[in-house]
Design an enzyme around this catalytic site. Structure first.
Site, mmCIF file in Angstrom:
data_model
loop_
_atom_site.group_PDB
_atom_site.id
_atom_site.type_symbol
_atom_site.label_atom_id
_atom_site.label_comp_id
_atom_site.label_asym_id
_atom_site.label_seq_id
_atom_site.Cartn_x
_atom_site.Cartn_y
_atom_site.Cartn_z
ATOM 1 C CG ASP A 144 -6.620 -1.512 -1.797
ATOM 2 O OD1 ASP A 144 -6.826 -2.703 -2.094
ATOM 3 O OD2 ASP A 144 -5.775 -1.149 -0.956
ATOM 4 C CG ASP A 189 -1.974 -1.080 1.183
ATOM 5 O OD1 ASP A 189 -2.428 -1.412 0.076
ATOM 6 O OD2 ASP A 189 -2.362 -1.575 2.246
#
Length: 169
Positions: free
Chosen positions: A141, A127
């Site tokens: 995402d 991330d």
């Protein structure tokens, strides 16, 4: 062949090719960005864009780190099965789906597939988008979230339209 059958036979492959092309392109972009983010942010630095920062984080769980205490193979298996389900659903519903719904499903499947691939390679998802008020996330995402919103909007729009008038012969 009736007009409906002709439309069905030409529309289905076209929507399925939109689905496959979009998934391949989107997943490739997400998978390309992840090693760049790892390389450029691995020294712990943060790049500040105001509301959004680039900051490296890893997630061994799923959304919001749920399941991060589970063995990696369980998380990978569950996410891979869910991802496959999205793909099968998109493929099977292509004949009756709108273009907007197919694009939404493409976004969802591409994001989920990119995260599954990232998890399979590294045992965790990389991330790099950070807001400070929301858990850190990645491009995949973002695809999933935008795909869900687009699919829901398409389904809502379809449900509010009147069904076509079928004339009886």
């Amino acid at each position: 062949m009736s007009d409906t059958a002709t439309e069905y036979s030409t529309r289905t492959p076209r929507l399925r090719s939109v689905f496959v092309s979009a998934v391949v392109a989107l997943a490739a972009v997400a998978l390309f960005v992840e090693p760049v983010a790892r390389r450029e942010l691995s020294d712990g630095r943060t790049v500040d864009f105001g509301l959004l920062q680039l900051k490296l984080a890893y997630n061994s769980g799923v959304a919001f780190s749920m399941g991060d205490q589970q063995p990696m193979w369980i998380v990978l298996t569950v996410t891979a099965v869910i991802t496959a389900g999205i793909g099968v659903y998109a493929w099977r519903t292509a004949p009756s789906s709108s273009l907007a719904a197919m694009i939404g499903l493409s976004l969802m499947f591409a994001g989920a597939a990119a995260n599954v691939i990232d998890r399979a390679v590294d045992g965790k998802v990389t991330d790099y988008f950070h807001t400070g008020w929301w858990p850190t996330f990645n491009l995949a995402d973002t695809y999933i979230t935008c795909g869900v919103v687009l699919l829901l909007a398409a389904l809502l729009r379809e449900s509010t339209q009147e069904p076509p008038n079928e004339s009886s012969s």
